[in-house]
Design an enzyme around this catalytic site. Structure first.
Site, PDB file in Angstrom:
ATOM      1  N   TYR A 127      -8.787   5.096   7.989  1.00  0.00           N
ATOM      2  CA  TYR A 127      -8.882   5.460   9.410  1.00  0.00           C
ATOM      3  C   TYR A 127      -9.973   6.528   9.494  1.00  0.00           C
ATOM      4  O   TYR A 127      -9.818   7.610   8.918  1.00  0.00           O
ATOM      5  CB  TYR A 127      -7.557   6.033   9.919  1.00  0.00           C
ATOM      6  CG  TYR A 127      -6.466   5.000  10.107  1.00  0.00           C
ATOM      7  CD1 TYR A 127      -5.710   4.528   9.042  1.00  0.00           C
ATOM      8  CD2 TYR A 127      -6.192   4.489  11.377  1.00  0.00           C
ATOM      9  CE1 TYR A 127      -4.711   3.575   9.228  1.00  0.00           C
ATOM     10  CE2 TYR A 127      -5.185   3.537  11.570  1.00  0.00           C
ATOM     11  CZ  TYR A 127      -4.458   3.089  10.501  1.00  0.00           C
ATOM     12  OH  TYR A 127      -3.476   2.155  10.694  1.00  0.00           O
ATOM     13  N   LYS A 134       2.101  -0.189  15.053  1.00  0.00           N
ATOM     14  CA  LYS A 134       3.534  -0.199  15.369  1.00  0.00           C
ATOM     15  C   LYS A 134       4.026  -1.415  16.162  1.00  0.00           C
ATOM     16  O   LYS A 134       5.227  -1.695  16.185  1.00  0.00           O
ATOM     17  CB  LYS A 134       3.898   1.066  16.178  1.00  0.00           C
ATOM     18  CG  LYS A 134       3.927   2.322  15.356  1.00  0.00           C
ATOM     19  CD  LYS A 134       5.169   2.396  14.489  1.00  0.00           C
ATOM     20  CE  LYS A 134       5.000   3.254  13.273  1.00  0.00           C
ATOM     21  NZ  LYS A 134       4.756   2.531  12.033  1.00  0.00           N
ATOM     22  N   TYR A 184       4.433   6.403   9.917  1.00  0.00           N
ATOM     23  CA  TYR A 184       3.631   5.228   9.556  1.00  0.00           C
ATOM     24  C   TYR A 184       4.468   4.220   8.769  1.00  0.00           C
ATOM     25  O   TYR A 184       4.461   3.029   9.078  1.00  0.00           O
ATOM     26  CB  TYR A 184       2.390   5.649   8.762  1.00  0.00           C
ATOM     27  CG  TYR A 184       1.311   4.591   8.788  1.00  0.00           C
ATOM     28  CD1 TYR A 184       0.252   4.664   9.690  1.00  0.00           C
ATOM     29  CD2 TYR A 184       1.357   3.496   7.924  1.00  0.00           C
ATOM     30  CE1 TYR A 184      -0.730   3.686   9.739  1.00  0.00           C
ATOM     31  CE2 TYR A 184       0.387   2.507   7.958  1.00  0.00           C
ATOM     32  CZ  TYR A 184      -0.654   2.615   8.864  1.00  0.00           C
ATOM     33  OH  TYR A 184      -1.622   1.627   8.904  1.00  0.00           O
ATOM     34  N   HIS A 244       0.853  -1.190   0.000  1.00  0.00           N
ATOM     35  CA  HIS A 244       0.000   0.000   0.000  1.00  0.00           C
ATOM     36  C   HIS A 244       0.888   1.238   0.000  1.00  0.00           C
ATOM     37  O   HIS A 244       1.804   1.345   0.809  1.00  0.00           O
ATOM     38  CB  HIS A 244      -0.910   0.031   1.232  1.00  0.00           C
ATOM     39  CG  HIS A 244      -2.061  -0.933   1.147  1.00  0.00           C
ATOM     40  ND1 HIS A 244      -3.152  -0.878   1.971  1.00  0.00           N
ATOM     41  CD2 HIS A 244      -2.291  -1.975   0.317  1.00  0.00           C
ATOM     42  CE1 HIS A 244      -3.996  -1.839   1.656  1.00  0.00           C
ATOM     43  NE2 HIS A 244      -3.495  -2.533   0.667  1.00  0.00           N
ATOM     44  N   PRO A 259      -3.088   0.038  18.985  1.00  0.00           N
ATOM     45  CA  PRO A 259      -2.861  -0.408  17.605  1.00  0.00           C
ATOM     46  C   PRO A 259      -3.075   0.654  16.514  1.00  0.00           C
ATOM     47  O   PRO A 259      -2.809   0.399  15.343  1.00  0.00           O
ATOM     48  CB  PRO A 259      -3.865  -1.563  17.434  1.00  0.00           C
ATOM     49  CG  PRO A 259      -4.879  -1.375  18.495  1.00  0.00           C
ATOM     50  CD  PRO A 259      -4.220  -0.661  19.621  1.00  0.00           C
TER      51      PRO A 259
HETATM   52  P1  RFL Z   1       3.639 -11.778  21.327  1.00  0.00           P
HETATM   53  O1  RFL Z   1       3.175 -11.819  19.923  1.00  0.00           O
HETATM   54  O2  RFL Z   1       2.637 -11.530  22.397  1.00  0.00           O
HETATM   55  O3  RFL Z   1       4.375 -13.154  21.606  1.00  0.00           O
HETATM   56  C1  RFL Z   1       4.735 -13.581  22.901  1.00  0.00           C
HETATM   57  C2  RFL Z   1       4.785 -15.092  22.904  1.00  0.00           C
HETATM   58  O4  RFL Z   1       5.258 -15.524  24.183  1.00  0.00           O
HETATM   59  C3  RFL Z   1       4.472 -16.606  24.629  1.00  0.00           C
HETATM   60  N1  RFL Z   1       4.542 -16.683  26.105  1.00  0.00           N
HETATM   61  C4  RFL Z   1       5.244 -17.588  26.785  1.00  0.00           C
HETATM   62  N2  RFL Z   1       6.011 -18.619  26.381  1.00  0.00           N
HETATM   63  C5  RFL Z   1       6.598 -19.383  27.342  1.00  0.00           C
HETATM   64  N3  RFL Z   1       6.442 -19.183  28.670  1.00  0.00           N
HETATM   65  C6  RFL Z   1       5.675 -18.148  29.112  1.00  0.00           C
HETATM   66  N4  RFL Z   1       5.523 -17.937  30.419  1.00  0.00           N
HETATM   67  C7  RFL Z   1       5.042 -17.301  28.159  1.00  0.00           C
HETATM   68  N5  RFL Z   1       4.227 -16.224  28.241  1.00  0.00           N
HETATM   69  C8  RFL Z   1       3.944 -15.851  26.991  1.00  0.00           C
HETATM   70  C9  RFL Z   1       3.081 -16.301  24.105  1.00  0.00           C
HETATM   71  O5  RFL Z   1       2.283 -17.471  24.022  1.00  0.00           O
HETATM   72  C10 RFL Z   1       3.405 -15.721  22.723  1.00  0.00           C
HETATM   73  O6  RFL Z   1       3.432 -16.691  21.712  1.00  0.00           O
HETATM   74  O7  RFL Z   1       4.801 -10.687  21.548  1.00  0.00           O
HETATM   75  P2  RFL Z   1       5.938 -10.138  20.531  1.00  0.00           P
HETATM   76  O8  RFL Z   1       6.687 -11.268  19.902  1.00  0.00           O
HETATM   77  O9  RFL Z   1       6.648  -9.113  21.293  1.00  0.00           O
HETATM   78  O10 RFL Z   1       5.130  -9.454  19.331  1.00  0.00           O
HETATM   79  C11 RFL Z   1       4.365  -8.291  19.532  1.00  0.00           C
HETATM   80  C12 RFL Z   1       3.176  -8.267  18.564  1.00  0.00           C
HETATM   81  O11 RFL Z   1       2.486  -9.487  18.645  1.00  0.00           O
HETATM   82  C13 RFL Z   1       2.229  -7.092  18.856  1.00  0.00           C
HETATM   83  O12 RFL Z   1       2.957  -5.932  19.184  1.00  0.00           O
HETATM   84  C14 RFL Z   1       1.320  -6.758  17.660  1.00  0.00           C
HETATM   85  O13 RFL Z   1       0.426  -7.796  17.402  1.00  0.00           O
HETATM   86  C15 RFL Z   1       0.569  -5.453  17.907  1.00  0.00           C
HETATM   87  N6  RFL Z   1      -0.373  -5.115  16.828  1.00  0.00           N
HETATM   88  C16 RFL Z   1       0.065  -4.549  15.644  1.00  0.00           C
HETATM   89  N7  RFL Z   1       1.370  -4.320  15.434  1.00  0.00           N
HETATM   90  C17 RFL Z   1       1.808  -3.838  14.231  1.00  0.00           C
HETATM   91  O14 RFL Z   1       3.020  -3.646  14.066  1.00  0.00           O
HETATM   92  N8  RFL Z   1       0.952  -3.572  13.178  1.00  0.00           N
HETATM   93  C18 RFL Z   1      -0.381  -3.775  13.312  1.00  0.00           C
HETATM   94  O15 RFL Z   1      -1.119  -3.582  12.340  1.00  0.00           O
HETATM   95  C19 RFL Z   1      -0.875  -4.241  14.581  1.00  0.00           C
HETATM   96  N9  RFL Z   1      -2.167  -4.490  14.754  1.00  0.00           N
HETATM   97  C20 RFL Z   1      -1.712  -5.428  16.959  1.00  0.00           C
HETATM   98  C21 RFL Z   1      -2.600  -5.095  15.897  1.00  0.00           C
HETATM   99  C22 RFL Z   1      -2.188  -6.086  18.084  1.00  0.00           C
HETATM  100  C23 RFL Z   1      -3.517  -6.397  18.176  1.00  0.00           C
HETATM  101  N10 RFL Z   1      -3.955  -7.058  19.346  1.00  0.00           N
HETATM  102  C24 RFL Z   1      -4.796  -8.178  19.333  1.00  0.00           C
HETATM  103  C25 RFL Z   1      -3.326  -6.723  20.601  1.00  0.00           C
HETATM  104  C26 RFL Z   1      -3.912  -5.416  15.965  1.00  0.00           C
HETATM  105  C27 RFL Z   1      -4.389  -6.048  17.096  1.00  0.00           C
HETATM  106  C28 RFL Z   1      -5.842  -6.359  17.095  1.00  0.00           C
HETATM  107  C1  PHB Z   2      -4.844  -4.708  10.849  1.00  0.00           C
HETATM  108  O1  PHB Z   2      -4.959  -4.900   9.615  1.00  0.00           O
HETATM  109  O2  PHB Z   2      -5.055  -5.609  11.674  1.00  0.00           O
HETATM  110  C2  PHB Z   2      -4.474  -3.356  11.359  1.00  0.00           C
HETATM  111  C3  PHB Z   2      -4.171  -2.357  10.459  1.00  0.00           C
HETATM  112  C4  PHB Z   2      -3.837  -1.096  10.932  1.00  0.00           C
HETATM  113  C5  PHB Z   2      -3.809  -0.850  12.292  1.00  0.00           C
HETATM  114  C6  PHB Z   2      -4.097  -1.858  13.196  1.00  0.00           C
HETATM  115  C7  PHB Z   2      -4.433  -3.117  12.722  1.00  0.00           C
HETATM  116  O3  PHB Z   2      -3.507   0.398  12.740  1.00  0.00           O
END
Ligand code: RFL
Ligand code: PHB
Length: 390
Positions: free
Chosen positions: A200, A296, A384, A72, A292
């Site tokens: 957005y 980031k 971004y 994009h 979110p």
């Molecule tokens: P994670 O992905 O939470 O992974 C941590 C892992 O550790 C495991 N764990 C354990 N394992 C062993 N022993 C224990 N005691 C443990 N405790 C936990 C867990 O099971 C898991 O597998 O952390 P990590 O690797 O730091 O990654 C971070 C990302 O996952 C997170 O920042 C993003 O998902 C945030 N986020 C977004 N980030 C973006 O860069 N772009 C996006 O578009 C974006 N959209 C989002 C998001 C997060 C969302 N949610 C659900 C919070 C959209 C959503 C909806």
């Molecule tokens: C997504 O596609 O899940 C998404 C995209 C943009 C955001 C957060 C989540 O800011």
């Protein structure tokens, strides 16, 4: 068991760290409390910054992303019934990739296993010891047996609710938090895309976001109560709210379809300083959370482990500890920039429960400035698509 780097958590941070270390000839063991199936099916982020995309490509795991992801070159901001485009390509020369986090996870797991990497799934009761010594240890249960993993270093990549951060003595942790008075209601829908780039939307009824996953599957979010329950959101209410919040004067149409996944996401900003204690290094959500709105979180996790893998490589190649000493300060500079950006986007686009008409007008004035001032649009675009990686 012995390894150089013991990694707790097989999320994007832990898996990518293990992959980057492997490419430098440094062995690691990753332990994960969930199953491979679970981590490969958890629906989360979707947007990869330019630098994250380049990093995945350069380290040999970008092939499927390049085939199946979507480049994009901008996003839309929608407010007061009109749509405005922020042109990333024109403003920064760069673009972003829409490719789901669980697809990145699948690609990383496959690459690690193919290279003979040690990934231990479904471990229980992990705990870390002797962090302030030269041989920190991880103990855990696997298949009913107690295992001990002796390490040179431990990487805490276990997310916000993990065990590594709380293992740092509380007097050594400085925490910064902001909890927002709203959440996001996220859905996955079987429908064709309604837009070619993310939207957005700012609206009196609350924020809405239109994202995508594939030509058949769309990802949509709605601002909701942070304690909301799925039962309060029958499909009809979801569509009513999305139509209301996304409608435009030009008569934009939202394609409906079967909703097959729903979830409520809490919104917070959080940072712990420093991101290191002795030989424990925190990376990703274990050290910081962003709302979110700026997309980031996953990208920060990737940036952290890039800095950490370089510091560990420098230590093993030359015995020089300086980069390890600098890890926290180096990572935190980017973390705080992303914290600010995510907070700014969140503040500008959401409805606050104590919002006055004055506050609402300020938000509209700011949005209007973002879409009319090149400098302000550039600020949004630079952040971004992501600042260059260290
Ligand atoms: P994670 O992905 O939470 O992974 C941590 C892992 O550790 C495991 N764990 C354990 N394992 C062993 N022993 C224990 N005691 C443990 N405790 C936990 C867990 O099971 C898991 O597998 O952390 P990590 O690797 O730091 O990654 C971070 C990302 O996952 C997170 O920042 C993003 O998902 C945030 N986020 C977004 N980030 C973006 O860069 N772009 C996006 O578009 C974006 N959209 C989002 C998001 C997060 C969302 N949610 C659900 C919070 C959209 C959503 C909806
Ligand atoms: C997504 O596609 O899940 C998404 C995209 C943009 C955001 C957060 C989540 O800011």
């Amino acid at each position: 068991m012995k390894t150089r780097v013991g990694i707790v958590g097989a999320g994007p941070a832990g898996l990518l760290l293990s992959h980057l270390l492997h490419l430098e000839g440094i062995d690691s063991v990753v332990i994960e409390s969930r199953s491979r199936q679970e981590i490969e099916a958890t629906i989360r982020a979707g947007v990869l910054e330019h630098g994250t995309v380049e990093l995945l490509r350069k380290t040999g795991i970008g092939a499927r992303m390049d085939r199946e992801g979507f480049v994009h070159e901008g996003v839309y901001l929608r407010f007061a019934g009109t749509t405005h485009r922020i042109d990333f390509k024109a403003l920064t020369g760069r673009s972003i990739m829409v490719y789901a986090q669980h697809e990145v996870i699948k690609d990383l797991v496959a690459a690690r296993l193919e290279a003979g990497g040690m990934l231990l799934f479904e471990v229980k009761d992990a705990a870390v010891y002797d962090l302030d010594t030269a041989q920190p240890t991880i103990r855990f249960h696997q298949r009913g047996k107690v295992e001990e993993l002796q390490c040179d270093f431990i990487a805490g990549c276990d997310g916000f609710h993990g065990i590594t951060r709380p293992s740092i003595p509380s007097r050594m942790r400085h925490e910064f938090t902001r909890v927002y008075p709203f959440g996001w209601f996220g859905i996955l829908v079987e429908a064709p895309p309604s837009t070619d780039e993310l939207i957005y939307a700012h609206h009196e009824r609350g924020f809405a976001l239109v994202s995508t996953r594939s030509p058949q599957i769309q990802r949509l979010y709605l601002q909701c109560d942070p304690n909301d329950e799925l039962k309060n959101w029958p499909d009809s209410r979801i569509w009513d709210e999305l139509h209301a919040r996304l409608e435009t004067r030009e008569g934009w149409k939202l394609a409906e379809g079967r909703i097959f996944q729903k979830g409520v996401i809490a919104m917070r900003s959080y940072v712990v300083e420093p991101m290191r204690y002795g030989r424990l290094f925190l990376a990703g959500d274990a050290a910081h959370i962003v709302p979110p709105t700026g997309a980031k979180g996953l990208n920060l996790a990737a940036a952290d482990v890039r800095v950490l893998s370089k510091a560990l490589t420098s230590f093993y190649k030359s015995g020089n500890e300086q980069a390890l000493k600098d890890y926290s300060a180096t990572a935190l500079r980017r973390v705080w920039r992303a914290e600010h950006f995510s907070w700014w986007m969140t503040s500008m686009l959401h409805r606050f429960h104590d919002e006055t008409p004055f506050h609402h007008r300020l938000q509209l004035a700011e949005l209007d400035y973002v879409v009319t001032s090149r400098a302000k649009a550039q600020t949004l675009a630079d952040n971004y698509v992501g600042l260059p990686l260290e």
